[in-house]
Design an enzyme around this catalytic site. Structure first.
Site, PDB file in Angstrom:
ATOM      1  N   ASP A 165      11.217  14.805   7.348  1.00 31.98           N
ATOM      2  CA  ASP A 165      10.572  14.318   6.131  1.00 31.98           C
ATOM      3  C   ASP A 165       9.081  14.626   6.156  1.00 31.98           C
ATOM      4  O   ASP A 165       8.250  13.777   5.831  1.00 31.98           O
ATOM      5  CB  ASP A 165      10.801  12.811   5.984  1.00 31.98           C
ATOM      6  CG  ASP A 165      10.634  12.331   4.546  1.00 31.98           C
ATOM      7  OD1 ASP A 165      10.637  13.187   3.627  1.00 31.98           O
ATOM      8  OD2 ASP A 165      10.488  11.123   4.334  1.00 31.98           O
TER       9      ASP A 165
ATOM     10  N   ILE B 102       0.818  -1.216   0.000  1.00 31.02           N
ATOM     11  CA  ILE B 102       0.000   0.000   0.000  1.00 31.02           C
ATOM     12  C   ILE B 102       0.846   1.258   0.000  1.00 31.02           C
ATOM     13  O   ILE B 102       0.306   2.373  -0.039  1.00 31.02           O
ATOM     14  CB  ILE B 102      -0.952   0.032   1.213  1.00 31.02           C
ATOM     15  CG1 ILE B 102      -0.168  -0.102   2.524  1.00 31.02           C
ATOM     16  CG2 ILE B 102      -1.991  -1.060   1.107  1.00 31.02           C
ATOM     17  CD1 ILE B 102      -1.032   0.034   3.755  1.00 31.02           C
ATOM     18  N   GLY B 103       2.158   1.111   0.035  1.00 34.89           N
ATOM     19  CA  GLY B 103       3.004   2.301   0.009  1.00 34.89           C
ATOM     20  C   GLY B 103       4.465   1.973   0.206  1.00 34.89           C
ATOM     21  O   GLY B 103       4.840   0.845   0.530  1.00 34.89           O
ATOM     22  N   HIS B 104       5.296   2.985  -0.021  1.00 31.38           N
ATOM     23  CA  HIS B 104       6.736   2.850   0.159  1.00 31.38           C
ATOM     24  C   HIS B 104       7.205   4.014   1.023  1.00 31.38           C
ATOM     25  O   HIS B 104       7.082   5.181   0.629  1.00 31.38           O
ATOM     26  CB  HIS B 104       7.470   2.869  -1.182  1.00 31.38           C
ATOM     27  CG  HIS B 104       7.103   1.737  -2.087  1.00 31.38           C
ATOM     28  ND1 HIS B 104       7.716   0.502  -2.032  1.00 31.38           N
ATOM     29  CD2 HIS B 104       6.155   1.636  -3.053  1.00 31.38           C
ATOM     30  CE1 HIS B 104       7.180  -0.299  -2.936  1.00 31.38           C
ATOM     31  NE2 HIS B 104       6.220   0.364  -3.567  1.00 31.38           N
ATOM     32  N   GLY B 105       7.694   3.696   2.223  1.00 32.17           N
ATOM     33  CA  GLY B 105       8.200   4.728   3.109  1.00 32.17           C
ATOM     34  C   GLY B 105       9.713   4.781   3.056  1.00 32.17           C
ATOM     35  O   GLY B 105      10.359   4.096   2.258  1.00 32.17           O
ATOM     36  N   ALA B 106      10.292   5.630   3.892  1.00 34.32           N
ATOM     37  CA  ALA B 106      11.749   5.705   3.958  1.00 34.32           C
ATOM     38  C   ALA B 106      12.300   4.370   4.431  1.00 34.32           C
ATOM     39  O   ALA B 106      11.914   3.859   5.477  1.00 34.32           O
ATOM     40  CB  ALA B 106      12.171   6.824   4.913  1.00 34.32           C
ATOM     41  N   PHE B 107      13.162   3.768   3.623  1.00 35.84           N
ATOM     42  CA  PHE B 107      13.848   2.528   3.973  1.00 35.84           C
ATOM     43  C   PHE B 107      12.904   1.343   4.177  1.00 35.84           C
ATOM     44  O   PHE B 107      13.170   0.491   5.009  1.00 35.84           O
ATOM     45  CB  PHE B 107      14.710   2.714   5.230  1.00 35.84           C
ATOM     46  CG  PHE B 107      15.638   3.891   5.135  1.00 35.84           C
ATOM     47  CD1 PHE B 107      16.778   3.828   4.375  1.00 35.84           C
ATOM     48  CD2 PHE B 107      15.332   5.066   5.782  1.00 35.84           C
ATOM     49  CE1 PHE B 107      17.616   4.923   4.268  1.00 35.84           C
ATOM     50  CE2 PHE B 107      16.164   6.165   5.684  1.00 35.84           C
ATOM     51  CZ  PHE B 107      17.317   6.083   4.926  1.00 35.84           C
TER      52      PHE B 107
ATOM     53  N   VAL C 162       5.512  -0.850   2.719  1.00 39.33           N
ATOM     54  CA  VAL C 162       4.393  -0.948   3.649  1.00 39.33           C
ATOM     55  C   VAL C 162       3.327  -1.867   3.063  1.00 39.33           C
ATOM     56  O   VAL C 162       2.926  -1.714   1.906  1.00 39.33           O
ATOM     57  CB  VAL C 162       3.781   0.431   3.960  1.00 39.33           C
ATOM     58  CG1 VAL C 162       2.672   0.313   4.997  1.00 39.33           C
ATOM     59  CG2 VAL C 162       4.867   1.389   4.451  1.00 39.33           C
TER      60      VAL C 162
END
Length: 714
Positions: free
Chosen positions: A498, A381-386, A389
């Site tokens: 961020d 459902i998403g891409h966060g820092a490092f 998700v």
């Protein structure tokens, strides 16, 4: 160790031999189970007006002109609902998320329903029929849980916001007012629903909530003999309709599971263990349906007769006693081996545990792997820092979660420890809540509450319906409050580093939750920050941070200012050069949002920056105040930026709007700051040369250095 292995294998062989000699057959339990994360288009039947749209199924058309129509979506394979021989009904549970939006709020009706039907080829009537029942008297039998948005006197509806159980009839057998739990079907919010039926007892419950957490009390609870309304095989799915309206009924997520209870009393532990270990992560979020009994496949059909019942009482007693003896031996050996292994694991993880203080729940890797369907790519459902998700559903209680799977490299571990140690000690209503963590099998996992309305950037730029102004203002006040807490109210000041719209999540009430602390740093109050390599996203980064690499509360304020202007204008911080002509404003070319708004302010056209999709549905005084706050926060001179506490007071009207000069200020940078920055740069270069000389590869990592996809930089 070889002796232990031989003992273990011998114990397993003896237990298996005993089971085979006793005639116990461990076969497939005949469970039907699926969810949206693993279904393909061919797995669903779309009938009538139903269609796919942006990853969800819409039961009605997307029309701005009122019309009357109906649609259905069904799982393409029939599900057995009556046990062969005994005719007892199957137990089932389902979880689904849906929303009812309206292009014309004054036009309402009619609603949607979860449906069990033998008919997979036709759709019922429009309007109050909800697509469940046709005009003819020969309409096939059905079971449905309806969510009605229109009060229809013909069907004895209690109001236009209720849930009801329909049994072969559109006059509900049981009905409950959704207003009693403050759920409004027509609000446009995502509604989560849990439906559970126990075949052995006839108990049916319906839980409904905006929240991802299953409510303690059901909105509807009844006892019903569904065998009177079911065929051997039925189709499951959803039906919806409109009645001279522009309602859009969207199914955002769906999981379903059914099974047969083997007998009124619990089955033997052997079959119990076999079935429970194979429960899927995406079973509908509900209490366990009870273990499924062992079944025997005969001519390709499931038989619901338990094989143990065919044995005599003495044989059963002997089998159970002998099995218990050998299982006890096996368990003792296994526990001894496992304890030895755990000592080694605990020793290796001492360093990690020492870095974690006041932690929330520690999840097992098995739990999170099951919850995310083995980290299925369809669950991303998403891409966060490092990290990536995933959406997950905990099998033990049905809670919906977000699982962040951190990078496996050393930098990922460093950011994991940073995020974990910081956010675990934070408590604020506008911060994303951390449920727990996991560090097993080389994996680093963080577990958060899943926000039903997604991220702010998706609500602004990907939603079909514009985010209303009152939601936007509430979101900005929430984020400002969270940053004020981080900067001025924590024991140690927390610099987020961020702040951007994709890191601001929205709960069921469109309240903001600031998340993703992978780049965050803790510093003592009034202490100068250390220099690092600048990390973040272009358009949100303060100019002095790009130049010096020193993040501070003022750099967070600049990022927040960019978010404020983004929310007010409906434009991304960085866009391709394009002519902008809002509200008859002079055509100005600008790819940087902050610069564009400053130019409009200089020309006395500040309100021209307002999002045209709002169509003027806002108070001009409020819009002007918000835009001025955004400009004040995004001033190139960090000394002119307000504190976040002052920002909160200005946004809620407790203090006057900021005085912002027409001409954009120039960046203020002292000689001492420049010399210090140059010294840091020289030190960084020396360290880089040393590192490159000592390494045979070109790989290098340092604090604050990272890689981000897209427009993110290091």
């Amino acid at each position: 160790m070889s002796d232990l292995r031989r003992i273990l294998i011998l114990a397993l062989r003896l237990a298996l031999l005993l089971l085979l000699c006793s005639g116990i057959v461990l076969t497939d339990a005949g469970v039907t189970e699926f969810d949206f994360g693993t279904l393909t288009l061919t797995s669903l039947k779309l009938l009538g007006d139903a269609h796919w749209s942006n990853g969800s199924v819409r039961l009605t058309r997307d029309l701005a002109v009122p019309y009357s129509g109906a649609g259905r979506v069904l799982y393409s394979e029939p599900v057995r609902f009556l046990c062969e021989g005994s005719r007892s009904p199957a137990s089932f549970s389902t979880f689904f998320s849906f929303s009812v939006t309206n292009l014309n709020p004054s036009s309402i009706g009619a609603g949607l329903a979860f449906l069990i039907s033998p008919d997979a080829e036709s759709v019922g009537g429009a309007g109050g029929s909800l697509g469940l029942q046709g005009d003819s008297a020969s309409t096939p039998r059905f079971v449905a849980v309806e969510f009605d948005t229109l009060m229809d006197v013909e069907f004895k509806d209690i109001n236009g916001n209720h849930v009801g159980l329909d049994l072969n009839n559109l006059v509900s057998a049981e009905v409950s007012d959704l207003g009693s739990i403050d759920v409004d079907l027509k609000s446009g919010n995502i509604v989560n629903t849990w439906i559970v039926f126990h075949g052995s007892t006839g108990d049916l419950t319906v839980h409904i909530s905006y929240s991802n957490m299953k409510p303690k009390s059901p909105i509807l609870s009844t006892n019903v003999d569904l065998s009177l309304y079911l065929n051997d095989f039925m189709y499951v799915g959803f039906s919806g309709s409109t009645q001279g309206s522009t309602e859009i009924h969207s199914i955002e997520w769906w999981s379903f599971r059914s099974s047969f209870d083997s007998a009124p009393s619990p089955p033997p532990p052997v079959s119990n263990t076999t079935n429970l270990t194979n429960l899927s992560a995406n079973q509908s979020p509900a209490p366990s349906l009870g273990p499924s009994g062992s079944e025997e496949k005969i001519n390709g059909k499931s038989s619901c007769h338990n094989q143990l019942c065919k044995k005599g009482p003495g044989a059963i007693a002997g089998v159970v006693t002998a099995s218990a003896f050998f299982l006890a031996i096996f368990a003792g050996v296994f526990i001894w081996i496992y304890s030895k292994k755990m000592k080694r694991v605990n020793k290796s993880s001492d360093t990690l545990a020492s870095d974690i203080i006041r932690m929330p729940r520690e999840f097992t890797y098995r739990e999170l792997k099951s919850a995310t369907k083995c980290f299925n790519s369809n669950r991303i459902i998403g891409h966060g820092a490092f990290g990536t998700v995933y959406k997950g559903i905990l099998p033990d209680n049905g809670d919906i979660i977000a699982v962040k799977r951190c990078s496996h490299d050393s930098q990922g571990k460093t950011e994991f420890l940073s995020e974990l140690s910081i956010i675990a000690s934070l408590r604020h209503r506008n911060l994303l809540s951390l449920q727990g963590w996991c560090h097993e099998k080389g994996e680093i996992l963080l577990v958060y509450d899943l926000m039903p309305n997604g991220s702010l950037d998706k609500a602004l730029f990907e939603s079909r319906i514009p985010l209303p102004w009152h939601h936007r203002k509430k979101i900005l006040v929430g984020v400002a409050s969270a940053l004020a807490y981080l900067h001025q109210e924590c024991e140690n000041q927390v610099i987020h580093r961020d702040v951007k719209s994709s890191n601001i999540m929205l709960d069921e009430g469109f309240n903001a939750r600031l998340g993703d602390f992978g780049l965050a740093r803790q510093v003592e109050h009034d202490r100068s920050p250390d220099a690092t390599v600048a990390a973040g996203t272009m358009g949100y980064l303060a100019p002095e941070y790009l130049l010096t690499g020193r993040a501070s509360d003022k750099t967070d304020v600049f990022s927040f200012g960019a978010v404020v202007l983004e929310v007010a204008s409906g434009r991304r911080p960085i866009e391709n050069d394009a002519a902008v002509n809002n509200n008859n404003a002079t055509c100005i070319k600008a790819s940087n949002l902050v610069e564009w708004v400053w130019r409009l302010h200089r020309e006395g056209m500040l309100l021209a920056a307002a999002d045209p999709r709002l169509e003027g549905e806002f108070e001009e005084a409020e819009m002007r105040r918000v835009l001025l706050v955004g400009l004040a926060c995004s001033s190139p001179d960090s000394d002119l930026r307000p504190t976040m506490r002052a920002v909160v007071q200005m946004l809620v009207g407790e203090s006057p709007e900021p005085s912002v000069p027409r001409a954009r200020p120039t960046m203020s940078f002292s000689t001492s700051q420049l010399l210090l920055s140059l010294q840091d740069s020289v030190s960084d270069c020396n360290a880089m040369v040393t590192t490159l000389s000592a390494s045979s590869t070109s790989s290098m990592t340092s604090e604050g250095q990272s890689y981000f996809p897209g427009d993110e930089i290091v």
